[in-house]
Design an enzyme around this catalytic site. Structure first.
Site, PDB file in Angstrom:
ATOM      1  N   ASP A 134     -10.771 -18.619 -18.990  1.00 34.60           N
ATOM      2  CA  ASP A 134      -9.220 -17.978 -19.057  1.00 34.60           C
ATOM      3  C   ASP A 134      -8.985 -18.154 -20.259  1.00 34.60           C
ATOM      4  OD1 ASP A 134      -9.038 -20.540 -18.913  1.00 34.60           O
ATOM      5  OD2 ASP A 134      -8.692 -20.740 -17.088  1.00 34.60           O
ATOM      6  N   ASN A 165      -3.418 -27.511  -6.758  1.00 40.02           N
ATOM      7  CA  ASN A 165      -4.063 -26.441  -5.774  1.00 40.02           C
ATOM      8  C   ASN A 165      -5.056 -26.028  -5.164  1.00 40.02           C
ATOM      9  OD1 ASN A 165      -3.780 -24.694  -7.563  1.00 40.02           O
ATOM     10  ND2 ASN A 165      -1.914 -23.700  -7.111  1.00 40.02           N
ATOM     11  N   HIS A 200      -6.832 -23.830  -7.462  1.00 39.44           N
ATOM     12  CA  HIS A 200      -6.933 -23.262  -8.102  1.00 39.44           C
ATOM     13  C   HIS A 200      -8.597 -23.496  -9.020  1.00 39.44           C
ATOM     14  CE1 HIS A 200      -3.814 -24.751 -11.505  1.00 39.44           C
ATOM     15  NE2 HIS A 200      -5.726 -24.185 -12.652  1.00 39.44           N
ATOM     16  N   GLU A 231      -5.379 -18.519  -8.567  1.00 41.65           N
ATOM     17  CA  GLU A 231      -4.531 -19.034  -7.566  1.00 41.65           C
ATOM     18  C   GLU A 231      -4.492 -18.831  -5.622  1.00 41.65           C
ATOM     19  OE1 GLU A 231      -2.682 -21.496  -8.925  1.00 41.65           O
ATOM     20  OE2 GLU A 231      -2.131 -20.640 -11.115  1.00 41.65           O
TER      21      GLU A 231
HETATM   22  C1  GLP Z   1      -6.374 -25.306 -16.064  1.00 42.04           C
HETATM   23  C2  GLP Z   1      -7.001 -24.784 -16.306  1.00 42.04           C
HETATM   24  C3  GLP Z   1      -7.911 -24.796 -15.264  1.00 42.04           C
HETATM   25  C4  GLP Z   1      -8.485 -26.003 -15.179  1.00 42.04           C
HETATM   26  C5  GLP Z   1      -6.811 -27.119 -14.285  1.00 42.04           C
HETATM   27  C6  GLP Z   1      -6.893 -28.449 -14.517  1.00 42.04           C
HETATM   28  O1  GLP Z   1      -4.868 -24.569 -14.736  1.00 42.04           O
HETATM   29  N1  GLP Z   1      -7.165 -23.219 -16.031  1.00 42.04           N
HETATM   30  O2  GLP Z   1      -9.581 -23.803 -15.390  1.00 42.04           O
HETATM   31  O3  GLP Z   1      -9.458 -26.420 -14.716  1.00 42.04           O
HETATM   32  O4  GLP Z   1      -6.590 -26.651 -15.117  1.00 42.04           O
HETATM   33  O5  GLP Z   1      -6.631 -28.576 -15.270  1.00 42.04           O
HETATM   34  P1  GLP Z   1      -7.413 -30.605 -15.553  1.00 42.04           P
HETATM   35  O6  GLP Z   1      -8.381 -30.892 -15.978  1.00 42.04           O
HETATM   36  O7  GLP Z   1      -6.323 -31.114 -16.820  1.00 42.04           O
HETATM   37  O8  GLP Z   1      -6.757 -31.460 -14.077  1.00 42.04           O
END
Ligand code: GLP
Length: 242
Positions: free
Chosen positions: A67, A136, A138, A143
Site C-alpha cells: 500500500d 481492527n 486490516h 479496512e
Molecule cells: C498500517 C499498514 C499495514 C500494517 C498496519 C499495522 O496500517 N498499512 O500494512 O500491517 O499498519 O501496523 P503495525 O505493524 O505498526 O501495528
C-alpha cells in the site's frame, strides 16, 4: 493455516526473516510482497544482516508493497516509499527497477490500480506476501467492511487506523485520509502468505481473526481460507488464544 509461536518480538522477527530468506534461497528470482508498519522493522533488520553476511542475495528479487498513502510524494518521510528505502532497500542489493510501490501521487485512480495489478501479473504473481495486522484486523489497508474488496483500489482510512498511524506524523491533521492498497483478492492470490503479529495490543484481534468466523468485518480472517498461510505470532499476541 500454520501457526508458529515465537517467544517475543525479536524471536518472531528472526523466524519471519528466516522464512523469507528460505524463499529467496529456494527461488532467487522470487516475487516478494512487503509490508510497512512497525511490526516488520526487525524482520527487515534481520534480512539486512543476512545480506551483509553474504547469506542472502536480493539481486534477482522483485518486490511489491501492499500500500501507499494517497497524495504523499516519494520524498515525504511518511510515505511508504520513503519508509521502504530507509528501512530495507537502501541496505540490500535489490535492483531499483524491481521495486514496486503504488504511486501515491497518481490522481488517476483507475489507471494506478490497473497498472499495479498488471505489474504483479507481468512479474508472474507474488510468491510470498508478508503481512502485518492492524488492530481492527486490516491487512494492507483493507479496512473492515461489509464486503471483501477485490483488486488494488483507493480506500478511505477508518478513524481507528488514522488514530493508530498518527504517531508517525507531526499532527493528526497530517495523516492522509486515503490510501492505495492491494485488494483482498490481490493478497489472496499470493502463493504463500506470511503474517507477523506481536504484542498484547493485538491479542484480541488475533483471536477474532484466526479463531472466529471468516468475515469482511475482520479482513485478516479471510487468511484462514488461504492454501499456504503461516502466522508467526509472539506469546503476548497469542495470549487470548490458549
Ligand atoms: C498500517 C499498514 C499495514 C500494517 C498496519 C499495522 O496500517 N498499512 O500494512 O500491517 O499498519 O501496523 P503495525 O505493524 O505498526 O501495528
Amino acid at each position: 493455516m500454520k501457526i508458529i509461536k515465537a517467544t517475543d518480538y525479536n524471536d518472531m522477527s528472526r523466524k519471519a526473516a528466516l522464512i523469507i530468506s528460505a524463499q529467496i534461497i529456494n527461488k532467487p528470482n522470487s516475487v516478494i510482497g512487503l509490508a510497512t508498519g512497525s511490526t516488520p522493522l526487525q524482520t527487515y533488520n534481520y534480512l539486512i544482516d543476512l545480506y551483509k553476511k553474504g547469506d542472502l542475495d536480493f539481486n534477482q528479487v522483485t518486490t511489491f508493497n501492499l500500500d501507499e498513502y494517497y497524495g504523499l510524494t516519494k520524498l515525504n518521510k511518511q510515505s511508504y516509499y520513503y519508509f521502504m528505502q530507509d528501512k530495507l532497500f537502501n541496505h540490500i542489493n535489490i535492483n531499483p527497477n524491481n521495486i514496486h510501490i503504488p504511486d501515491g501521487t497518481n490522481q488517476n485512480v483507475e489507471q494506478e490500480c490497473l497498472k499495479y495489478e498488471k505489474s504483479i501479473l507481468d512479474a508472474g504473481g507474488i510468491d510470498l506476501q508478508l503481512l502485518g495486522c492492524g488492530h481492527n484486523g486490516h491487512i494492507g489497508f483493507n479496512e473492515p467492511s461489509e464486503v471483501f474488496f477485490t483488486d488494488t483500489h483507493l480506500v478511505n482510512l477508518t478513524e481507528s487506523t488514522i488514530q493508530a498511524n498518527k504517531r508517525f506524523f507531526e499532527s493528526e491533521d497530517d495523516v492522509p485520509r486515503k490510501s492505495y492498497t492491494m485488494g483482498i483478492k490481490t493478497i489472496m492470490n499470493a502463493q504463500k502468505i506470511l503474517m507477523i503479529v506481536s504484542g498484547e495490543s493485538k491479542k484480541e484481534i488475533v483471536k477474532k481473526a484466526f479463531f472466529g468466523p471468516v468475515t469482511p468485518k475482520i479482513p485478516a480472517s479471510i487468511l484462514q481460507l488461504h492454501r499456504d498461510f503461516t502466522l508467526v505470532v509472539d506469546e503476548d499476541a497469542f495470549s487470548h488464544c490458549e
